[in-house]
Design an enzyme around this catalytic site. Structure first.
Site, PDB file in Angstrom:
ATOM      1  N   GLY A 150      -4.416   1.481 -14.932  1.00 54.62           N
ATOM      2  CA  GLY A 150      -4.213   0.881 -13.610  1.00 54.62           C
ATOM      3  C   GLY A 150      -5.422   1.077 -12.708  1.00 54.62           C
ATOM      4  O   GLY A 150      -6.107   2.096 -12.777  1.00 54.62           O
ATOM      5  N   ASN A 187      -8.065  -9.199 -16.159  1.00 56.13           N
ATOM      6  CA  ASN A 187      -8.597 -10.344 -15.428  1.00 56.13           C
ATOM      7  C   ASN A 187      -9.800  -9.850 -14.639  1.00 56.13           C
ATOM      8  O   ASN A 187      -9.652  -9.096 -13.668  1.00 56.13           O
ATOM      9  CB  ASN A 187      -7.518 -10.911 -14.487  1.00 56.13           C
ATOM     10  CG  ASN A 187      -7.983 -12.138 -13.742  1.00 56.13           C
ATOM     11  OD1 ASN A 187      -9.183 -12.366 -13.557  1.00 56.13           O
ATOM     12  ND2 ASN A 187      -7.033 -12.949 -13.309  1.00 56.13           N
ATOM     13  N   GLY A 242       0.157  -8.708  -3.862  1.00 57.78           N
ATOM     14  CA  GLY A 242      -1.093  -9.307  -3.397  1.00 57.78           C
ATOM     15  C   GLY A 242      -2.239  -9.053  -4.361  1.00 57.78           C
ATOM     16  O   GLY A 242      -3.385  -9.417  -4.088  1.00 57.78           O
ATOM     17  N   GLU A 301      -5.728   1.658  -7.191  1.00 56.93           N
ATOM     18  CA  GLU A 301      -6.113   2.680  -6.220  1.00 56.93           C
ATOM     19  C   GLU A 301      -7.464   3.311  -6.510  1.00 56.93           C
ATOM     20  O   GLU A 301      -8.042   3.971  -5.664  1.00 56.93           O
ATOM     21  CB  GLU A 301      -4.997   3.738  -6.166  1.00 56.93           C
ATOM     22  CG  GLU A 301      -3.707   3.021  -5.846  1.00 56.93           C
ATOM     23  CD  GLU A 301      -2.437   3.825  -5.887  1.00 56.93           C
ATOM     24  OE1 GLU A 301      -2.211   4.561  -4.949  1.00 56.93           O
ATOM     25  OE2 GLU A 301      -1.660   3.661  -6.845  1.00 56.93           O
ATOM     26  N   GLN A 329      -9.608  -6.047  -6.756  1.00 62.39           N
ATOM     27  CA  GLN A 329      -8.867  -4.808  -6.523  1.00 62.39           C
ATOM     28  C   GLN A 329      -9.823  -3.659  -6.242  1.00 62.39           C
ATOM     29  O   GLN A 329      -9.597  -2.850  -5.339  1.00 62.39           O
ATOM     30  CB  GLN A 329      -8.050  -4.446  -7.770  1.00 62.39           C
ATOM     31  CG  GLN A 329      -6.786  -5.218  -7.892  1.00 62.39           C
ATOM     32  CD  GLN A 329      -5.704  -4.523  -7.091  1.00 62.39           C
ATOM     33  OE1 GLN A 329      -5.683  -4.614  -5.868  1.00 62.39           O
ATOM     34  NE2 GLN A 329      -4.830  -3.830  -7.752  1.00 62.39           N
ATOM     35  N   PHE A 369       0.812  -1.224   0.000  1.00 63.32           N
ATOM     36  CA  PHE A 369       0.000   0.000   0.000  1.00 63.32           C
ATOM     37  C   PHE A 369       0.843   1.271   0.000  1.00 63.32           C
ATOM     38  O   PHE A 369       0.386   2.332   0.405  1.00 63.32           O
ATOM     39  CB  PHE A 369      -0.977   0.009   1.186  1.00 63.32           C
ATOM     40  CG  PHE A 369      -1.697  -1.293   1.392  1.00 63.32           C
ATOM     41  CD1 PHE A 369      -2.576  -1.762   0.425  1.00 63.32           C
ATOM     42  CD2 PHE A 369      -1.483  -2.076   2.507  1.00 63.32           C
ATOM     43  CE1 PHE A 369      -3.229  -2.973   0.585  1.00 63.32           C
ATOM     44  CE2 PHE A 369      -2.121  -3.290   2.674  1.00 63.32           C
ATOM     45  CZ  PHE A 369      -2.998  -3.737   1.705  1.00 63.32           C
TER      46      PHE A 369
END
Lengths: 338, 752
Positions: B716, B645, B464, B719, B652, B237
């Protein structure tokens, strides 16, 4: 953690013998507080007397006139007991809302009621001031510390550490007793006398003497138990200490309050019976307004600290909310009997 | 060949992880290893006047006790915010200066971990104590960087005063966010082993290349002499990106005692030996005309920093990218206090700033009497509000419309305090989520074998998130192999360069490198088969042969599965490297990345603005008696280019929303102002959500095509999920209770 001697007695007499005398030895049951504090170097016993091998202390009975809990009964086992849930929901709920399932599987009832404070200044030895850990050193909480988690009832100028447990509130509300045995023999202690206020010696937390072991906790059955409730307010839904909690019970005659029991958690130095609030209710007709009045009365003598003033209105609301549920249970019980 | 991208693929390492077969950095135990432990400072500011290690040294099992006075060959590096690889610029144990509470003052080496910790507890220190302030004073803040347009730290476009003057409604509000700590499940740990002048370091890391570059430079060793190994990371993180004192102390201690040493940092020490999310104040002045169109947008962010670094996470760059406004003013400010340096924590620029912006928008909508969703709609824009370039793709309102429908926003009575259910007050709120698409350079090497297997090697990390799995999926798709036949090796610094796992870069950047490496394998095989005397491609110009999803295709409709073509070659295997660089990436950013730093193209390039978007809707319930705040429902819709995926992406985004619940309602590092210490440095008192706090979370993943961001069209998402959550919950609390909570975390004590 310091090195320590480890003993595993199988009888109460042997345990008392091992823990008595001059040696710096403590009893160990589930260890959920003790081991934690040893890792933090807050408790540094020279020896541990592990009493979990004394199987006779694991039993408990939910009798018609009396509830008896062996000191080594596991929190999780007793929390799951259907007879207890019916006899006294507050006792069941206070166990269910304590800690996490993993901790309840390990922790024992006798140890649970002796759970030590979560005061951060007590638990971190980097703070040099803590009268409970190091008598006479001062109180970091009161001297410019954060007091949002501290006691607004029962504290002293030397210590405002809060008693963090849940189950004890339900026990003190229903006049539980603690049976003990020690080097000087056996005795029965009213639960309300077990814990002592911090006063000017906050390092002393109970009246238990060196080598004195809790055998059982016993509670006389009263009608208010059936319409009881434990309400715990906390920011996290589970696995969190109470910001404020209340164990309450009501016995009604019609809508008139015949018996009322109120104890407070998350707000006091020791398990706290709110006698004045009970008096507000007794003999009067139950209503939401009366519940709120009782809630306010419970905190009439509270001393807010710099960061804990919120506990007064919060605690009052929690008492009132718990009474509303207890009242609903009493009404449902009365209907059931009709 | 079955499709492997944009499908649900279970993690390739799932079984290894749940059976304990996956080895994390601290699971490696070199022969003869000793154990380290840190002793830390009680005071926050001052001087160490004495340190007595006699008792610690006398403790059975203790091998050595090092302090500033006796630790040989201890090297340090510059901090990240000063252009170096370190977690901070100030290094403990170089001298007697104490600059923050919990600063390491001694390093104990012992035969067992227990003896080392016992030794650390026996170190006795005396101090001359100075005045310390753990919290920043916003009144003492200073402006960061130069004024400029585009990438400038501070920015003025148009005239804010004029914009406010013409506004029909405006808000002028301040929001406060606290210190927070990452609290990854896996503890910080470092193991160092010297063999002569060769060094191996095992350490959970978001950037093995940063570690190797910094350590080798500090010790004057060639990078080839330093191995850094971090195969799995149990959560980071942002906390495992830089080189920390505990790393360099362990390396020096191992050298000094002549044996490998492992240090596992205690949970309490994790709060002070590395970074955290700095506290902040977010000031917004927004003005809008009667239709809701913004006429003025002002955001001043004041964030905490240490006395020795300028920790700037420019959140205003994100907020000013969000909505159209002719008049924009943003300022990035810092205020110092006596802590170690903060850093980046999941959504470092966005969590705090969107808690502010998206509440300010809600407050503005209320004043305008507008539906909050419609206020976002009228201020949506297809061009970047500052740079003026188009967004490469922007599906903000598609996300709002999808989440709005799934959530049942139409059932909302807009009047605050109007909805109840038994003893619960009920509120609905919504907020925008966005995250910049940062594209880093990356490389990857692929070795394919005629047996139908492939090795994919790159110095990326799986923190992770499922990176091993998506890299295998990409290779499988390109090479025409099953996912399980693609063996991905990552987390070692000697592998081809991949970016820091930060800023949500890995999937888009490292994934593109794997894609290119596979195409390069295709080109290599094409060269070999074109040079052969027989076969479909014999004599064909290799430049005319392309690889498409596992098939080599040439002129005249000639085609052959890649694996068959490879089998026909004498070598029976082909190796190639892919080097990915976004066309807008500068040479400077490229150089910085190869030197262990963070270099990206975007989010705003000279041609395009690259961002991912989402919308989050929260139902909040506030209990009438206990004032407890609960979140029974959280719906999010997101668009972020190609979903590699669908399973791990869903996790996520959902994990981000759970993280957002924590930020909204629970997470805060409490401050003891008198002693200038973090008070609740443990995960019993630092609250993070438990299962019972997380009820219904629905994640909708919209399709979006973006050919500009990278060859895979990926943005991405590590976050994105957290960004709107706290504001959506805050807006719902206001709707439930009529109370506007402008400080995180929002707790029952705010509502009594």
């Amino acid at each position: 953690m310091d090195n320590f001697a480890f003993f595993r007695p199988t009888s109460v007499a042997e345990a008392i013998d091992l823990a008595s005398g001059d040696q710096k030895r403590d009893f160990l049951a589930g260890g959920t507080t003790m081991v934690d504090l040893m890792k933090l170097a807050v408790q540094r016993p020279g020896g541990l007397v592990d009493i979990t091998g004394i199987k006779e202390l694991e039993s408990y009975e939910i009798g018609p006139g009396r509830l008896r809990f062996g000191a080594l009964a596991r929190m999780a086992v007793v929390a799951d007991d259907a007879d207890l849930r019916e006899a006294c929901p507050a006792l069941t709920e206070a166990l269910w809302k304590a800690a996490s399932p993993q901790l309840r599987n390990v922790a024992r009832l006798g140890g649970n009621i002796l759970q030590r404070t979560r005061c951060p200044y007590f638990r971190d030895t980097a703070y040099t001031q803590c009268n409970k850990r190091d008598p006479g050193s001062g109180c970091a909480a009161l001297e410019g510390g954060v007091t949002s988690l501290h006691a607004i009832l029962g504290g002293s100028e030397h210590c405002v550490a809060m008693y963090p447990g849940d189950w004890a509130q339900a026990l003190i509300a229903f006049d539980a007793e603690v049976r003990t045995r020690g080097p000087g023999g056996s005795r029965t202690i009213p639960f309300a006398d077990l814990h002592v206020l911090p006063g000017d010696s906050p390092e002393v937390e109970t009246i238990l003497e060196k080598g004195e072991i809790i055998i059982s906790i016993e509670v006389p059955v009263v009608p208010a138990m059936r319409a009881s409730h434990y309400l715990k307010a906390r920011d996290r839904e589970s696995y969190a200490f109470a910001s404020a909690s209340a164990a309450v019970g009501l016995e009604l005659d019609g809508e008139t309050v015949k018996d009322a029991r109120i104890a407070l958690g998350g707000v006091a130095s020791v398990p706290w019976r709110a006698g004045a609030a009970e008096e507000v209710l007794r003999g009067r007709t139950f209503s939401e307004a009366l519940a709120r009045e009782a809630g306010r009365a419970a905190f009439a003598d509270a001393t807010p600290l710099e960061h804990s003033a919120y506990k007064i209105p919060l605690g009052a609301d929690v008492v009132a909310g718990a009474l509303m549920t207890a009242h609903a249970r009493a009404r449902a019980g009365a209907k059931g009997e009709d | 060949m079955a499709q492997t991208i944009n499908t649900e693929v279970t993690r390739t390492d799932a079984r290894r992880k749940v059976t304990g077969a996956a080895h994390y950095a601290a699971d490696f135990t070199p022969a003869g290893m000793l154990h380290g432990a840190l002793a830390t400072s009680r005071i926050a500011v001052g001087t160490l006047t004495g340190i007595d290690t006699a008792k610690a040294e006398a403790e059975p099992g203790v091998v050595a006790v090092f302090t500033h006075a006796n630790l040989p060959d201890y090297k340090t590096v510059k901090g990240i915010y000063s252009g170096g690889p370190g977690s901070a610029s100030f290094w403990p144990m170089e001298g007697t200066a104490i600059k923050y509470a919990g600063q390491p003052i001694a390093y104990v080496v012992a035969e067992t971990a227990a003896a080392a910790r016992r030794g650390a507890q026996l170190v006795e220190a005396s101090y001359e104590e100075g005045e310390a302030h753990i919290a920043m004073d916003p009144a003492q803040s200073f402006i960061v960087g130069a004024e400029g347009d585009g990438e400038g730290m501070t920015l003025t476009k148009g005239d804010i005063a004029a914009g406010l003057a013409e506004a029909a409604q405006s808000v002028d509000v301040e929001y406060v966010t606290p210190f927070q700590h990452h609290n990854p499940m896996e503890m910080f740990a470092a193991t160092a082993e010297w063999r002569g002048d060769r060094l191996t370091v095992w350490m959970p890391s978001q950037s093995v290349r940063t570690l190797r570059h910094g350590i080798s430079a500090a010790y004057g060793l060639p990078e080839t002499a330093v191995r850094v190994i971090s195969p799995f990371v149990g959560g980071a993180f942002g906390s495992k990106a830089g080189i920390t004192p505990y790393t360099m102390l362990t390396i020096a201690a191992a050298k000094a005692v002549g044996a490998p040493v492992r240090l596992i940092v205690t949970r309490q020490q994790m709060y002070t030996v590395a970074t955290f999310r700095p506290e902040s104040v977010q000031r917004f002045r927004l003005g809008a005309d009667a239709s809701g169109r913004l006429t003025a947008f002002e955001h001043v962010e004041i964030a905490q920093t240490s006395q020795f670094d300028e920790v700037v996470n420019p959140g205003t760059h994100m907020t000013r990218s969000m909505y159209a406004s002719p008049n924009i003013h943003t300022e990035q400010r810092l205020a110092r206090s006596d802590t170690n340096s903060g850093g980046f924590m999941r959504a470092p620029n966005e969590m705090q700033t969107f808690f502010g912006l998206e509440q300010a928008m809600d407050e503005l909508a209320l004043k305008l009497g507008m539906d909050p969703v419609e206020l976002r709609r009228v201020n949506d824009t297809d061009r970047h509000p500052v740079a003026g370039v188009p967004f490469s793709s922007r599906s903000l309102m598609e996300c709002f419309d999808a989440a709005k429908a799934s959530f049942g926003w139409a059932d909302r009575n807009a009047e605050p305090g109007s909805m109840t259910d038994g003893d619960w007050l009920v509120g609905y709120g919504c907020a925008t989520a966005t995250y910049p698409t940062n594209i880093s350079p990356s490389a990857a090497r692929v070795r394919m074998q005629a047996t139908g297997h492939a090795f994919v090697e790159l110095a990326a990390h799986d923190v992770g998130t499922g990176s091993y799995t998506i890299m295998a999926q990409i290779a499988a798709a390109r090479l025409g192999l099953p996912v399980e036949a693609c063996d991905v090796v990552m987390g070692e610094a000697h592998l081809p360069l991949a970016p820091i796992s930060g800023g949500s870069t890995t999937a888009a950047s490292a994934g593109s490198a794997v894609h290119l490496a596979c195409l390069a394998v295709g080109a290599e095989v094409a060269r070999q088969v074109s040079a052969m005397s027989e076969g479909p491609f014999a004599g064909v110009d290799p430049a005319q042969i392309t690889l498409e999803d596992g098939m080599l295709r040439g002129p005249g409709g000639k085609s052959q599965p890649l694996v068959e073509a490879l089998a026909s070659t004498p070598r029976g295997e082909a190796t190639a490297e892919g080097q990915y660089r976004h066309p807008a990436l500068t040479d400077e950013a490229l150089r910085r990345t190869y030197q262990g730093g963070y270099g990206v193209a975007g989010p705003v390039t000279p041609e395009m603005a690259m961002f991912a978007f989402g919308a989050e809707f929260a139902e909040v319930r506030v209990h009438r008696w206990t004032h407890e705040i609960r979140v029974p429902r959280l719906h999010g819709a997101f668009a972020a280019g190609t979903w590699l995926n669908r399973k791990t992406a869903h996790s996520q985004l959902m994990g981000g929303m759970v993280w957002g619940i924590g930020s909204a309602l629970l997470e805060v590092t409490e401050l003891d102002h008198t002693r200038a210490r973090f008070l609740n440095a443990n995960i019993a008192e630092y609250l993070i959500p438990v299962n019972a706090d997380v009820r219904e979370i629905r994640v909708e993943m919209l399709e979006e095509q973006d050919d500009y961001v990278n060859p895979l069209g990926v943005k991405g998402i590590g976050e994105l999920g957290i960004v709107g959550t706290a504001a959506a919950i805050a807006n719902a609390i206001h709707h439930a209770t009529g109370k506007r909570l402008r400080r995180l975390p929002m707790r029952m004590s705010d509502l009594v």
